[in-house]
Each structure stands twice: as structure tokens, then as C-alpha cells.
Design an enzyme around this catalytic site. Structure first.
Site, PDB file in Angstrom:
ATOM      1  N   SER C  15       0.838  -1.074   0.059  1.00 14.20           N
ATOM      2  CA  SER C  15       0.177   0.139   0.059  1.00 14.20           C
ATOM      3  C   SER C  15       0.658   1.481   0.021  1.00 14.20           C
ATOM      4  CB  SER C  15      -0.924  -0.216   1.199  1.00 14.20           C
ATOM      5  OG  SER C  15      -0.173   0.026   2.269  1.00 14.20           O
ATOM      6  N   ASP C 191      -0.002   5.592  11.829  1.00 16.16           N
ATOM      7  CA  ASP C 191       0.265   4.236  12.147  1.00 16.16           C
ATOM      8  C   ASP C 191       1.652   4.052  12.010  1.00 16.16           C
ATOM      9  OD1 ASP C 191       0.511   4.231   9.546  1.00 16.16           O
ATOM     10  OD2 ASP C 191      -1.062   2.929   9.133  1.00 16.16           O
ATOM     11  N   HIS C 194       2.135   4.299   7.313  1.00 16.90           N
ATOM     12  CA  HIS C 194       1.677   5.188   6.106  1.00 16.90           C
ATOM     13  C   HIS C 194       1.963   6.679   6.216  1.00 16.90           C
ATOM     14  CE1 HIS C 194      -0.646   1.397   5.843  1.00 16.90           C
ATOM     15  NE2 HIS C 194      -0.476   1.639   4.454  1.00 16.90           N
TER      16      HIS C 194
END
Lengths: 216, 216, 216, 216, 216, 216, 216, 216
Positions: C15, C191, C194
Site C-alpha cells: 500500500s 500508524d 503510512h
């Protein structure tokens, strides 16, 4: 007027033609025919020649090049059994060379463009009463601009094929050029390609003049 | 590097600057700073000069001309108490003359543009450490194109005012021209005004070079 | 600069790489390339080396571990025929061991990670000019934190493989550590994994330094 | 059990408390009470002490610091005429110092925090049967982590005020620390602050133990 | 406590169990486990017995009768390889007889219900450590109400099967009846079947008491 | 038939009446009149007595008690200048005592209910040709159910006031009771209060029978 | 051609005119002018008389009667300072008498219609170069149909006022009648009032013929 | 009353019948039966003959002609195993000839209509207790209107087939004509085909009168 009563005209092309037409076939009640020059052509013909009872069908697909038209020619043109076909293609063939210079697999060069266009004409000419070929255009009045310059070459190919195969030619570039003497391109388009209703009216009027339309 | 530690930079302008910044103030967590060159400037400065602790605030408003900036100058610049102010304005002042030729009430002519810009400088110059003036631009390499031609005149006004008032000049048109020697404008913009991230990087790098940025 | 003109670079990962790239291939007009470090790398390269004409393609998939990369390696890397491949993988391999401690079927242990990574390198190294290997990272400066500690082991594996196979190593963890001397992790990430645009710029700059990029 | 029949408990705080409660008052049918520890406290009390007929009202507001609580204390606490008030505040007071280090106007320092908390207690203590003070927490087991370290200081202030004013103290940090001996923080939270239902159950159980709750 | 460390519990049922669980498997980060009693059971077990490391999986499907459970028993229970299985089924089997009296093809009569339930037990009992059987319920205290009366018969069948096969019985109807001595059903349910969080806590506590749960 | 030609009937009430009527006035084209018994009354009257030319207006508001009706009586009834007024109120007055037992400020007790209803009648009786009073109802056949029992008392108050003031009484509870001899309540309602179209037809037919309607 | 260069034409009316025009003023880029006959008039004039530089503004409001036009005449017509005004009003004045027969307060009778229309003309005639009055219409060829019959009377009033005040008359009913000799009304309208693009082209052509438009 | 206890009635047709019924079968809780005359028929029968326990199923499909009914007759009628079938078809068969005059492939001429209808009757008559045939209608009182005129011919065909095969005839056109003596069509329909609830009540009452319904 080149159209005689009771005929069907299929107008095929890219996003300029498409403009939110209905799938799979751009014909019918409501907004099935889309919002492009096709609906203007249909409305001007229906209100001026109500006795013609001409069916007008929009088969444009956004993003198409002539290479894409070829892939869907059977299902989207021949199987609709038209009496007349109009083609407005070439803008994406040229544009991809300018907006995606590194992705050469998406470019349709002039040679492939003209050959493929001729194949489409050849597939079709015996099945219909006539084919109307519109030149692609670029709403940039400077003919030395590289994209305008290349678009003119594709337009020449269209006119060459129209002459060779006896199709009806429509020089959209010429009519946009005429309009751009009075107004800047920015007033009718964001990207010099997709027009507003004024620009679609220019296309519709070019088409209709070539078809022998008489206002009344 | 013109910025010393602990300062605040307010970057104001039109949609080129704005690009979905948060209201009322384009500063803070997440995507508050928007997606334009402002976030690139902030990210390049923060990662290269982490000890500077520079606050960067995006105060762009889509559609603004210099006339609109003047109306919100107090609330949107002076009351934020900046140490540095950057201005990128003029694109809509020129564009409206081309995309809305009949609505002359929306046109900001060159004289009004330069006078108003000077007023903004005058209101501000004593309150801040410095003002950075960026030229408006048009991603059209042909200098005889009418809109490019007029945009250049507005750019000249910006450079004239920068010189007169000792502001830091940033010639964005020059740097876009340089890029357009290698790639067509269509590859980074639909309308020759709103760039993609590559185009915003051109602006950010122009700005940073003028600010004495050194990559490391 | 390790890249020579006319090459294609495929950047694959999870991601962090993906960030809303287009499917099936993250390349093209608009926001096809996504919003991660990939677009920053592309924009910094295009504006600084416009003559390179490097194609940059984003093939990140959110949630992927190295086990997932292996499943899609043929279709998503080899069939795109790249000249250069960059890999940023391992974050989910480690993270699942911490956020899903009971679902051990989702954990990719260090041994499997390094073996699979080596398989990917082996499949690819003869087909391309070079492979760039980025270490996974955790934006936690305390090296005794259990997840940071484990992530460092995965990073060592990356560096080991880079050395063994002559790949270009990029130590992202080291560059995040450097930044975290000045700012808390919370200012660029929710977090610790990211990042916002500042954090993606750290990655982009690490990558570019390893590639021999020179700012101008 | 500290609650006697027929009383009203107002639970105020920030996003940890709020969690989609209804406006203006978080009490009533359906999901009006939100999804945080407040609904768990209410459900455990209603099902275990059905004869208590305790009214539980959620007045959390996402993003609030103690400075924000003070602004809405009259309308959101005193005018609801509670018999008991619980307060869980301080997380944003600390967090802004870490996630927004440059925007110091948003920081609530320890001194202001403790003084304001004491003001709220002073406004309220004579109007109610009791006040329950919960410590803010950070789901980071390393006490030398800077944000954990500072959060502990705010927690000390809460415990100091509870002692000084005879409020019921609830040490949430201690109970989270206990849980983190068994599971990593990542399994119940993305940002070490906002918990899932497991984490909210830790808060609810801490609260209930302090209130003398007996399971049956 | 009947559960020993490291086991997996699959909880299956109808919409009471389901409550927006994730597909295909209701386990994992975020809200995958849904909002029913299942998440409350999981949170109370995790926070009270953190060393148990019990996996709890929600496999409820809205609208299911025991006839539907049978169809998906292999894929949704046995293939997940559980150590414990809990079943809460029968509400729709009865309800359809009352809300859809004319569509008898949707009714599952008592005989079919008990036989099918026994088949599910038989398929499963040798594969697991234990089965927990919860009675269906109707939040109507009047036992002569026709639907309550019939529901009680289905509950008897559940208790009969639990006894016969050595399953753990959970008498939800009895615990709802107890609560309804203090509060009207309308305060926790619209239709006397779907409870709010208070009602789901009644179910969770019934279940946990049967499992030997000790609060601490 | 109590209605003579050219009159206007205003039907006021709570959510049973409202059912998505248009604001501010529930009369007009399309679905302005809502989907409740009001549209059924209107349709049965218009198709059976087309010469009556009766105007029917829906002024129900979801959630209203008689206390709420009083607040909007001037604007929502008297200022519409009706010839006939029908009232169906009381369900929320009773329901809140059962679904919100702790929020006694929302309860409207029998005494307040009857007094307020009488005030509304007194305000109105001299201004109109007649008032039609419908009893509130609960689709629970067991008269000893506490909510049914209390609802019956409110229904008695309605009938008492109808008698005292010469209003037209409509006993909806009696007609629902009759229907419930054949079908369970669950087949036409989720909560024993809000009916489907079958239930609204019961109300419409009760109303029309009281009005002397003759089917043809 | 009645329009001379550099003038502004304001076209006002009801939903036939409006058709999603922009608020507050229906002029500008994109689809601000709406999709009705107004955009067709504008496009045909701009493309045929590009040198006229006529500004066309759409000020239609859905649902308006002549009574509504009067209320907004100052702000929506006079303050825009037009050189020419066109009016197409009366359809709702008549329609309400047929679709809302009982709500007589919404009916605008013939006398009020003609008087109000004359007031609007009187307010305006000295301020502008000319007023163009279009008749309302009903796409029903049977002149004895009651609504067609009444619409014809309103059309007569329009023609009477045009003659009395020297306005330019446009007989839309006559041109729709002509079209309906060839096609059924159903092919261009659902309700015999709102046309598709073909029907709007009929209006646009009627208007342009009256204005002395010559196709080229 | 033609219906005896415990039977199933399937009502099939086009959009008039359909009106948002549920797929694949329009029967069940909530709004599965749709909002057309079918729900009114069901509600009037259920409330007046509660002991009949008649199942009513809506199988209308928007846009259908008799040609479309034939294609789905097996799955949508015969396989549902009805005791009674009602058919309301023909509106689109006629309408397409008027709204789509050029697309003759969509027209169902009178001969095909009657033949196909007879086939449907023949397929069905031995499988059911009876068939109810409703005439298509056009809410236009002028019988010389071309579409009304043609619709009457289709209605004659329906009545002819009803007589020939002993079906129950329902003359909807006659009942709409009766209503239109009192109110204009515009008050209950936009297009003279799709009615509001008043219009659906006309259909429901016609149907019920034919079925021997007695109001009570």
C-alpha cells in the site's frame, strides 16, 4: 438533400460523437442519442424535413482510435444495417502522440490510420447508400503548432480517401478555423478538442451543409 | 536559503495554488495543505531542512483574480501574521478575456492588474521579511499565440513590481518553456494552465531555486 | 544516474507504493500513477532529466506481502517488460505478526521472506538492467521496540540480498530515522507506516540518491 | 457500587468518548449513545443492575482538549443536571504537541491542562454526587517514548486532582499497560490512541471496577 | 472456564449473530467480527483472559433458518477447523410462521428443526472439543403469546439436544425474561427479536456464564 | 356521507399519518400526500365520490405527541382553514413510557394527554364542520400486555372526548383487534405500531365507515 | 436580423426555459445556460453570426407562472440591463387549472395573466430595444381538448399584447401544430409540455425566424 | 366472490403492474409487492376477506409488451403454480407505435397482440381456476385521438378473447372514462398512462368489482 425517406444513418466516432449516448445502441427515447452534434443533426433534420423519417443512431465510443473502430465495426456498424454511415475519427490517434509521448504502443501513425480507414470504407461501401467522412480537427488556429500540423495530415488522409472512394467529405477543421477568426478557442473548449454546444453546432452545420440541408 | 528558522510562509493564489486545500486555512494534518506545488515545496523543505521548522500555509482560492485577492487580503494574509508571502496570480485575469470574451465585467486588464498587485505589495512589505512573486504562465510555447502573448505582458508586470519593491521574482513561464522543449504541453495539462504533479514540480523547483534551496 | 534514455522502470510493493494507482497498470494520464513516492520520483526525474524519457509504472497492491508479490510476479512485472524494477516489500510481512497475532496463517516469517525475495530477484535479474531493493521500515525511533526490532531484521535481509545479487540498495529506515531526529513520527503518519507527502518525499529522495540523481 | 438508584451519569471527553454519538445529546434509542466505552458501561450496568435505572449520557466531542471542554461545560454538562460526571480528557492536549509541532497555538501545556481541569472540577463538585476522573493514555509500553512520557505527566495531574478534590480516579494507562503485556498495541489500535471494541472494553472495565461493579 | 489456550471458536447463527460481520469470514482487524454479541464475547474474553489467545469467528448470516445452516455447514463451519462451535438458530424458523403465514414453503416446523439441528451436531461433535447451543428467544414476557409459546418449544428442542449430545446449553430466553422484569422489551428492541447493545450484552453474559467466565 | 361538496379535510397525527408526506403542507401532485392511510382515504373518496371534490391534506409529523400537536396547531391546522379535521395521536405519548422508561421528560401521562386533546378540540370546534377522533392503537391482541393496557386507557380518553364534544369517533383498536383474529400482527408490522399497506387500509376503512362511506 | 452587434438578450420563462440553468444567472462557461431552446438559440446565433457578439442569458425558473415572473422581474430582468427580453410564460398558469383542479389558489386566470403580462411589458419596453413574446403551447393537436382550448386563449392574449405594444410575436403553438402533422406528440414529450431536443429545436427555430435569422 | 380460500393469484403486466416490485418474485414482507394496484387489491382483499388467505403475487415488468410476456411466461407464471392469473398488457404494444414511430421493430401490431394473448391463455387455462383479463387504457377522453383509438382496438381484442375463452373481463378504459368526466387526466397522470394512487385505486376497484368483491 442526400437523404431520401425512411433511411437509417449510423454516426460513429470517439468521445466527440459519444457524449453520454446510451449503450449498446445510441438511439431511442430520452437522451439515448447523447448530447453531441448527433442530437443536433437529428433535431435539425427532424424539424426541417419531418417527412424524411430518417433514423439517426449514435455509435461513438469515448477514447476510440481508428484501430478501435475496426474491432467493433461488425457489431456496431454493419449489424445495425445502416443506409448511411458517418465517421469522425482520428483525434485520439493523433492526441496520444502528444499527451502520452512515451507510451508508443498507443500511437496510431498516419500510415496505419489511413490504411485502417480505407479498410472500414471497403467493408462498408457496397452495403450502404453512402459514407460521410469528417476530418478530425484541433481548435488551434496556428497551423505550425505541432499537433495541429499533424492533425492536418490526418485530415488530408480523410479527404484523400473520400475522393478515392466517392464518400461525402466534411472539412470540420476548416469550419472551426473560420469560427476561430471571431472567438478564441478557449470560449468553446477546455482542451481544444471537446467543444461545448456552440462547437457541436459547428460540427452539425458542417455535416448538414455537406448533406445538402436547406433551412426553413 | 532565504528562510531562517521558525518562520511562517503564506502562499496565496488561484486554483493552481488551491487544489483542494482545507478551509478556512490550508495548514495542518492530512491533506489540509492541498495537492498543488505548495505541498511539494513544503515536503522538499521539511525533508531537506528539517531544522528550519518552517510553517507553510496554502491560501489559494480557485477562480481568483488579483481583484479577488485584494478583497480577502486582510483576512487571508495579514491576519495570519506571515513572515513570508508568495503570490501566484494573474492567470484568471488573462484567461477570462479569452474564455469569456463577451462578459467584460469579469476581465482584469493589465493596468488594473499591476496597480492592484502593487497595492497588495505595499500593504504587506513592511509587515514581512520578504515577498516572493511568481509570474503567471501559459503552457503554450508559441509566443505569438494571443493568450501567451498577453500572459507574457502580465508576467512582465510581475517582474517589474518585483524589481521595484525588492521582492524575490520567480519566472515560472521561463521554466515551463524549458520543459516544453522536451515534452508537449498535452502530456502534463488538459488546458495549458492546470498541471499534473510533474507540472507542479516545475513550479515547486522554480520557487525553491529562487529561495536558495540546496538539494541533499 | 543509473538510468539511460528510453527505459522503463516498474516499481512494485504494497500500500505504501500503491496509494490509489490505476488498475490494471499504474501508468498514464491523470492520476494513474497514484499519489505515493512513485509520482514524486517520476516528477523529479521528468523535470530534472527531461531528455531521459524514462517510463515509470506503479504496480503496488495494498496489503501485499512478499508471498503475494510472488503470485503476481509474472503478470505484474515480467510481462510489462521492464528495464528496471524496484521492490519495497516486507511491511505487511512483519505487521501481521503484530496486528493479527492469532492468525498465524497470515504471517510471513523472516526465512520465507528472504527466500521468496531471492526467488523474485532470480526470476528477474537476467531480464533487466538492474533491480533496486528498498528496505521496509517502521517510523519508530526506538530500536528495541519489538516491531521495529523485527523490521530491522527484514531490512537486513533486503540489504543481504542486494549485496549478494548486485542490486541497488536503498535504506529507507536509515533515512526515516534521520528525519525523526527533528520531528515526531506522529507529524507525518498515523500508524508509523503510512506517510503523508513529506514521508513519501523521504522515500523518493532515498531512492533518487541511490540512483545517482543530481538536482538542478 | 457507587451509583444509587435513579441517577444520571454524564460522560464527557474527546473522540475516544464520542465515537459517533448523537447530537446535541448522546442519549436515547438506537445508537444515540455512540459506540465507545460509554455504551459498554451502560450495557454492563443495565444488565447487571437492572434495578439501578441509571441514565448514562455520552457528551464526548471528537478533537476536544480540556480547553474545548471548558467552553462547552455549561451547556454540555451543568445544564444536563447530572448526578455523576466522568471526564476522559488530555489525549489531544498532548497529541497536538507531537503531530502538529509547529502549530503551537493548538498545544495545551501541562500547566494549562491541570489548571483548567481543576476549574471544571470546581465548577461541578458541589452540583453532583461525584466526579470520576480517567487518565489519558498512550498505548505505547515504552515509558521513555517521548509522547508516552508526556502523557504520563498529564495522567499524574489527573490523579493529583482526583486526590485533592476527592474524585474517583481511574488509571486507564495502567490497565492498557497490563493488556499490552499479552498483545501488541497494533492488534487493537492503528494510532495507539483509538481502540477497537477490545480496547473500549478495557476502558469500560477500568471504569466499572473503580465504581465498585460486581459481575453476576 | 471451558476454553483452554490457543483454541478457535466459531459462532454461527442468523441476523442476531451476523450484524454486519465481514464476508466470507467474520474475523480480523477493524469491524470484521461485526457488532453483535460475538464482539462482546470476544472483548470480554480477550481483556479478562488475555493469556487464552482464543480466536473468535463470526459466521452468522442474516435470515438463516436451520435449513440454511445445513447448506453451508461444510464451508462455513467444518472447513474453518474450529475447536469450539456455538449455534444460535431457530428465530427465523419460527418467525416466518408468523410474519409470512401464507408462504408455508418458508416455514421450518419443529420436527424438521430438531432433526436438522441434530444432524449438524452429529456432523460436528467428533471434530471439536465442544458445542455450545443457545436457545432461540422472543422478547415477549407473556408465555401464552402464540409466537413466544412456539419459540419456547424450539428452545426445548435445543435443550433436549444439548442434553442428549453433551453440548453446553445456554438458555437465552430465561435471561431475557429476567431482564424484562425490570424493563419493557421496547426499550431494547423494535421487533422483540433484534436487540440493541444492552440486549446483545444479555446474550454475551449468558454465553460467558455457561462457559465458566470469571470477571476480573 | 358526512362530507358535502367542496370541503377541505386536514388529517393530523404522528408518523402513522406522516409517512413521508411533503413539507410544509402534505397536499398536491405526486407523492405530496405521503403513503399512509391518508392517501388511501383520498383515493377511495376521489374514486367513489368524484363529484365531492374534497381536498385532503396530510399534516402528520413523525414522533409527535399531543404536546407537539399543540405547539403547531395554529400554523398546521387553523391557518389551513379546514372544514374538517381528523386527529390520530397518542401512540408516542404511550410508547415513550415503554421504550424510554428513564427519560420521563418525554412521557405524556394520561391526564396531560386528555387535557391537551380537549384544548385542541376547543380551539377548533367552532371553526369547522366537524372533528374526527381516531383512537391510538397497539397491534397486540393481549389486553393485559402493559402497553396495550395503557393504550386502551388513552383510547378511552379519545372516545370520552368525542362523546363530550360531539366529534366523530373512530375505534381503530377495535378494527385492528378484529383483523388480528385472522392474522398475526407480525405479518403487517415490525413493531406492532407501524403498519404496512394492509394495516393502513384497516385505518382507512375504519375512518371511512365512520364517515358514512358507501362503496360502489 | 433584429439584433445588432454587442447586445444582451435575456430569455425568461418557466421550466421549458430553465432546464438546469445555473443560478443566480444562467450565463457563462460550461452548462450555465442550461439545456433548453436557449442554448440552441445561442449556438445557432454564435455560429451563424459570429460577428454579432450577442450575449444570451437564461433566466427561466421551473414552475413559474406570470405571477411569479412579476415578483422577480426587477432582480432577474431589469437589473441585468438587457437590450432585448424574450418571455415564454403561461404554461403553468393554465396547467395548474388542470392538474390541481381543487387548489384554486394556484390558478392564474386569463384576466390576471394578460394584465400581469402587460405590466411586465410596460415596466420594460422603454428600457430595451425590443421584447419578444412567445405563446405558451400544448402539444395536443385536438383544438377542442379543454387544456389546448384554454392554452389557445392564453396564446391569443400574448399575440394581443404583442400587437398592442409592438413586441415581436412568436407563435410556438402554430409551429408545434405543424410538426404534429408528421409525428405524434409522444415521440418528443411525455406530458405534451416538456419537449426533448427536437422539441426545443422547434422553439429555437420559431424564435430565430421571428428574429430574421438567415442560415448559412 | 370468485376466489375461494387458500388460493394464489399471480398478477402480471407491464410498468403499471410492476411499480418497484421485488425481484425475482413480487411477494413477501415490506414493499415486495410494489406500489401499484396490486398492493391495493391485496390490502382490500386481506382486510375485507381475512379468512380467504389469498396469496397475491406481483409479476409485472416495466416496459413489457405481450411479446415479452410470452418469453417469460413459463418462469414467471406457470412455475409459480397459480390458481388465478390476471393480465394487464398492451399499453407498450400501442405506445411504441406513437413514441417510437421510426423503430418499427419495437411495434406489436394488433394481430400479433391478439394471437400472442390467445397463446398465453391457451397455455394457462387448463392449469388454473380462472384468468382475469384487463383491457389496456389511455387516459384520453377523446376517442378520436389516434392513440386512444388504437388502444380501444387492443381493448376490444382483450374483451374478444375473454369472451372466447371464458375469462373474467375487466374494462379499465370504461372506468377511467367515467372518472375523467369529473377530473382532468392531468390531475392523476403525467403521461396519460402511469397513474398516481387515485388512478391505481380505479384499477383496483374495477378488478375487485369484476371479482365479486363486497365492501364491508
Amino acid at each position: 438533400m442526400i437523404f431520401t425517406p425512411g433511411k437509417k444513418l449510423v454516426m460513429i466516432g470517439d468521445s466527440i460523437t459519444d457524449y453520454e449516448r446510451k449503450r449498446p445502441v445510441g438511439e431511442g427515447l430520452g437522451e439515448a442519442i447523447g448530447h453531441s452534434y448527433v442530437v443536433l443533426v437529428d433535431a435539425l433534420l427532424k424539424t426541417t424535413y419531418p417527412d424524411l423519417r430518417l433514423r439517426v443512431v449514435n455509435m461513438g465510443n469515448s477514447g476510440d482510435t481508428v484501430r478501435d473502430l475496426k474491432k467493433r465495426w461488425r457489431s456496431d456498424v454493419l449489424e445495425l444495417d445502416p443506409d448511411w454511415v458517418s465517421i469522425l475519427i482520428g483525434i485520439n490517434d493523433v492526441w496520444r502522440q502528444f499527451d502520452s509521448p512515451l507510451r508508443s504502443e498507443e500511437h496510431v501513425c498516419l500510415e496505419e490510420y489511413e490504411e485502417t480507414l480505407e479498410q472500414l470504407i471497403t467493408f462498408t461501401e457496397k452495403e450502404v447508400e453512402g459514407i460521410i467522412l469528417m476530418t478530425p480537427y484541433y481548435m488551434e488556429p496556428n497551423r505550425r503548432d505541432p499537433m495541429r500540423n499533424l492533425m492536418d495530415k490526418y485530415g488530408e488522409a480523410v479527404k484523400r480517401q473520400a475522393k478515392k472512394h466517392g464518400c461525402v467529405p466534411v472539412d470540420l477543421q476548416r469550419d472551426f478555423d473560420e469560427y476561430l477568426k471571431y472567438y478564441n478557442a478557449q470560449s468553446i473548449t477546455w482542451d481544444r478538442l471537446h467543444p461545448d454546444t456552440v462547437g457541436h453546432m459547428i460540427i452539425a452545420k458542417s455535416f448538414l451543409r455537406a448533406a445538402g440541408f436547406e433551412w426553413r
